[in-house]
Motif scaffolding. Structure first.
Motif, PDB file in Angstrom:
ATOM      1  N   ILE A   1     -15.761  48.101 -29.032  1.00  0.00           N
ATOM      2  CA  ILE A   1     -15.479  46.648 -28.853  1.00  0.00           C
ATOM      3  C   ILE A   1     -14.799  46.797 -27.327  1.00  0.00           C
ATOM      4  N   VAL A   2     -13.915  47.712 -27.345  1.00  0.00           N
ATOM      5  CA  VAL A   2     -13.172  47.813 -26.005  1.00  0.00           C
ATOM      6  C   VAL A   2     -13.929  48.105 -24.760  1.00  0.00           C
TER       7      VAL A   2
ATOM      8  N   SER B   1     -20.754  37.533 -27.780  1.00  0.00           N
ATOM      9  CA  SER B   1     -20.736  36.171 -26.884  1.00  0.00           C
ATOM     10  C   SER B   1     -19.511  35.468 -26.862  1.00  0.00           C
ATOM     11  N   GLU B   2     -18.889  35.384 -27.964  1.00  0.00           N
ATOM     12  CA  GLU B   2     -17.411  34.634 -28.052  1.00  0.00           C
ATOM     13  C   GLU B   2     -16.567  35.298 -27.069  1.00  0.00           C
ATOM     14  N   LEU B   3     -16.582  36.495 -27.074  1.00  0.00           N
ATOM     15  CA  LEU B   3     -15.709  37.241 -25.947  1.00  0.00           C
ATOM     16  C   LEU B   3     -16.081  36.855 -24.610  1.00  0.00           C
ATOM     17  N   GLY B   4     -17.237  36.501 -24.406  1.00  0.00           N
ATOM     18  CA  GLY B   4     -17.612  36.249 -23.096  1.00  0.00           C
ATOM     19  C   GLY B   4     -17.061  34.890 -22.699  1.00  0.00           C
ATOM     20  N   ARG B   5     -17.040  34.060 -23.566  1.00  0.00           N
ATOM     21  CA  ARG B   5     -16.073  32.718 -23.175  1.00  0.00           C
ATOM     22  C   ARG B   5     -14.934  33.027 -22.855  1.00  0.00           C
ATOM     23  N   ILE B   6     -14.318  33.603 -23.673  1.00  0.00           N
ATOM     24  CA  ILE B   6     -12.902  33.686 -23.825  1.00  0.00           C
ATOM     25  C   ILE B   6     -12.489  34.677 -22.410  1.00  0.00           C
ATOM     26  N   ARG B   7     -13.480  35.416 -21.805  1.00  0.00           N
ATOM     27  CA  ARG B   7     -13.151  35.885 -20.625  1.00  0.00           C
ATOM     28  C   ARG B   7     -12.516  35.032 -19.607  1.00  0.00           C
ATOM     29  N   ASN B   8     -13.542  34.145 -19.505  1.00  0.00           N
ATOM     30  CA  ASN B   8     -13.183  32.908 -18.528  1.00  0.00           C
ATOM     31  C   ASN B   8     -11.941  32.283 -18.658  1.00  0.00           C
ATOM     32  N   VAL B   9     -11.212  32.099 -19.962  1.00  0.00           N
ATOM     33  CA  VAL B   9      -9.945  31.677 -20.305  1.00  0.00           C
ATOM     34  C   VAL B   9      -9.111  32.509 -19.923  1.00  0.00           C
TER      35      VAL B   9
END
Ligand code: SF4
Length: 460
Positions: A95-96, A60-68
Motif C-alpha cells: 500500500i505504501v 482509487s479512494e486514496l487517489g481522491r484523498i491525495r488531492n485533499v
C-alpha cells in the motif's frame, strides 16, 4: 483540537472496529470526529476485502484523498492518512509502495497501537503494522464514553470473537483476520453492562464465526456462545440479544437451549448455507452437508417454533452444474427463508477456489443468480406479508422521516414505521402491522389501536 475522519466499508465487524478506533482517539481528547474529509487532520480508511476488486477500490479512494492532502499541505496542515482493516492486512507494505501518501498501514489486530503509530507518523515515518499479536487487543482499549454510546443509538454491536479456522475455499477471512480468538466472558459482560448503563437496549454479538466462540469463563473453563448468551441475558437493561455470523457446524446443544430458554434472544438467525449441493459444499470445504444443515434448522425450529432464518448463497462456484444449482433452489424451498444475501462467485486472490480451472462463465452465473434471487425475493415477500395483521414487538430506535413517526425493528429485524411519541425510543412496544411495503412494515401502536377501537365501538 485535531479532527478525525473515519470511513468504514464492509461488515459489522468493521463498523465496530471503526467505533473503537474513534473511541480510542477521541477518548483522551486528542481528536474530535468530523464527517468532512476536507477538515480532517487524520483520515482512517477502514477497508474490507470481501468484495471483488477490494484493493483497487481502496487505491482509487486514496487517489481522491491525495488531492485533499495536497490542499491541506498548502494550508500548512499535515494530513495523516491511515489504511486499516482487511485490505491493509492483505496488502501490507504494498500500500505504501503504490500510494506514497499513506502514512500508516494498520491491520485489524493492531489498531489499539494507533496512538504510538501516529506519533511515529507525525515524525515523518511510514509505519506498517500488520502483526497478529498474541495479546488481546481489546484489553488495551478504553470503554466507550456514555456520550459516544448515546450518539450511536439504542442498538450496538459487540465483538466477542475474531478470525476463522474453517478455511472455506472461497474466503479470505482466515488469511486477513487470522485464527479464531475469543474474548473472555468477563470482558464482554463488562462492555455490555457499560453499553446498557448508557441506554443500549439491543446488543448483537459479532464475530467472523461467532458461534465458534470459546471464551474464558468465570470458573476458568471455556464458555460456549450459548452460555455467554445466558449470562448476558441477566445484564440489567438489555432487552434484546442477537448474534451473527454463524456456521451451521458450530450450532451446539447449548446454543439450541439458549434459543429455547432465553426470551431476550430474538427469534431470528442468519445461518449461511452457501449451496444446497453436497458436491459443491464439499468443494467449498464447508464441513457440513445439506442434510446436516436441514437438521440444524429443524432442531432450532423445535426449540423456538417462531424462529425465522436468513442465509447467504454463492452461485456459480467453480464446477457447479445445473443439477447442483437445482439442489440450491430446492433447499431454499425446503427451508423457507425470511430473506437472504446471494452473490455470484468471484475469485479472491490467494484462495484455493480461485486457482480452479473449472470456473463458470459470467453468463451462467448471472442467469442462475437471477433465478435464485427470484425465489428468495418471493419468500421474503411472503414472510413479510405473513406479518400483516400480526402483533409484533418493536424496539423503537429513532424518529422517522415523517413528523411524529418513529422507526424501530421487529423481533425479525424488519424496519417498522409507526406514529408514536419520541418517549418510546429505547423501548419495546406492541405494534399491530397494518401495511407491508417493499422494505418496511407499517403499523399502529397496539395501545392506540385498542383505544381507537373502543372509541369506534362507543360511537357506533
Ligand atoms: S466460515 Fe465464514 S469466515 Fe470462515 S472461512 Fe468460511 S466463509 Fe470465511
Amino acid at each position: 483540537m485535531r479532527k478525525l475522519h473515519v470511513k468504514s466499508y464492509g461488515c459489522q465487524m468493521n463498523v465496530y472496529d471503526a467505533n473503537r478506533m474513534t473511541d480510542l482517539l477521541t477518548g483522551d481528547s486528542s481528536y474530535v470526529e468530523t464527517s468532512a474529509l476536507e477538515e480532517a487532520d487524520l483520515v482512517i480508511l477502514n477497508t474490507c476485502h470481501i468484495r471483488e476488486k477490494a484493493a483497487e477500490k481502496v487505491y482509487s479512494e486514496l487517489g481522491r484523498i491525495r488531492n485533499v492532502k495536497r490542499e491541506a499541505a498548502r494550508a500548512g496542515r499535515n494530513l495523516i492518512v491511515a489504511v486499516a482493516g482487511c485490505v491493509s492486512q492483505a496488502e501490507g507494505e504494498e500500500i505504501v509502495r503504490r500510494a506514497p501518501l499513506v502514512d500508516i498501514v494498520v491491520g485489524p489486530q493492531s489498531y489499539y497501537r494507533l496512538p504510538a503509530l501516529l506519533a511515529q507518523a507525525e515524525r515523518g515515518a511510514k509505519v506498517v503494522d500488520t502483526e497478529f499479536p498474541i495479546e488481546d487487543k481489546f484489553d488495551h482499549l478504553a470503554p466507550a464514553t456514555t456520550a459516544a454510546i448515546r450518539a450511536r443509538g439504542v442498538t450496538s454491536f459487540v465483538t466477542v470473537q475474531e478470525g476463522c479456522d474453517k478455511f472455506c475455499t472461497f474466503c479470505v477471512v482466515p488469511y486477513t483476520r487470522g485464527a479464531e480468538v475469543s474474548r473472555s466472558v468477563a470482558a464482554i459482560v463488562a462492555e455490555v453492562e457499560n453499553l446498557a448503563r448508557a441506554g443500549v437496549r439491543e446488543v448483537t454479538l459479532i464475530g467472523q464465526n461467532v458461534n465458534a466462540y470459546h471464551g474464558k469463563a468465570a470458573d476458568g473453563g471455556q464458555a460456549t456462545l450459548g452460555r455467554l448468551l445466558k449470562r448476558l441475558a441477566d445484564v440489567p437493561g438489555v432487552l434484546r440479544l442477537r448474534y451473527t455470523t454463524s456456521h451451521p457446524r458450530d450450532v451446539d446443544e447449548d446454543l439450541v437451549a439458549a434459543h429455547r430458554d432465553l426470551t431476550v434472544l430474538m427469534p431470528q438467525l442468519h445461518l449461511p448455507v452457501q449451496s444446497g449441493s453436497d458436491r459443491v459444499l464439499a468443494a467449498m470445504n464447508r464441513r457440513h452437508t445439506r442434510a446436516e444443515y436441514l437438521d440444524v434448522i429443524a432442531r432450532l425450529r423445535t426449540a423456538r417454533p417462531d424462529i425465522a432464518f436468513t442465509s447467504d448463497f454463492i452461485v456459480g462456484f467453480p464446477g457447479e452444474t445445473e443439477d447442483d444449482f437445482s439442489d440450491t433452489l430446492r433447499i431454499v424451498e425446503e427451508v423457507g427463508f425470511a430473506g437472504a444475501f446471494s452473490f455470484k462467485y468471484s475469485p479472491r486472490p490467494g484462495t484455493p477456489a480461485a486457482d480452479r480451472s473449472d470456473q463458470i462463465t459470467d453468463e451462467v452465473k448471472i442467469e442462475r443468480l437471477a433465478r435464485l434471487q427470484d425465489c428468495i425475493n418471493r419468500q421474503q415477500r411472503a414472510f413479510n406479508r405473513s406479518c400483516a395483521g400480526r402483533r409484533l414487538d418493536v424496539l423503537f430506535e429513532k424518529p422517522g422521516r415523517i413528523s411524529g413517526q418513529l422507526v424501530g425493528r421487529s423481533q425479525y429485524l424488519q424496519p417498522v414505521q409507526v406514529m408514536a411519541p419520541t418517549s418510546l425510543i429505547g423501548q419495546i412496544a406492541a405494534v399491530r402491522i397494518t401495511d407491508v411495503g417493499s422494505n418496511s412494515l407499517f403499523g399502529r401502536l397496539h395501545a392506540a389501536e385498542t383505544e381507537a377501537k373502543a372509541l369506534a365501538e362507543a360511537g357506533g
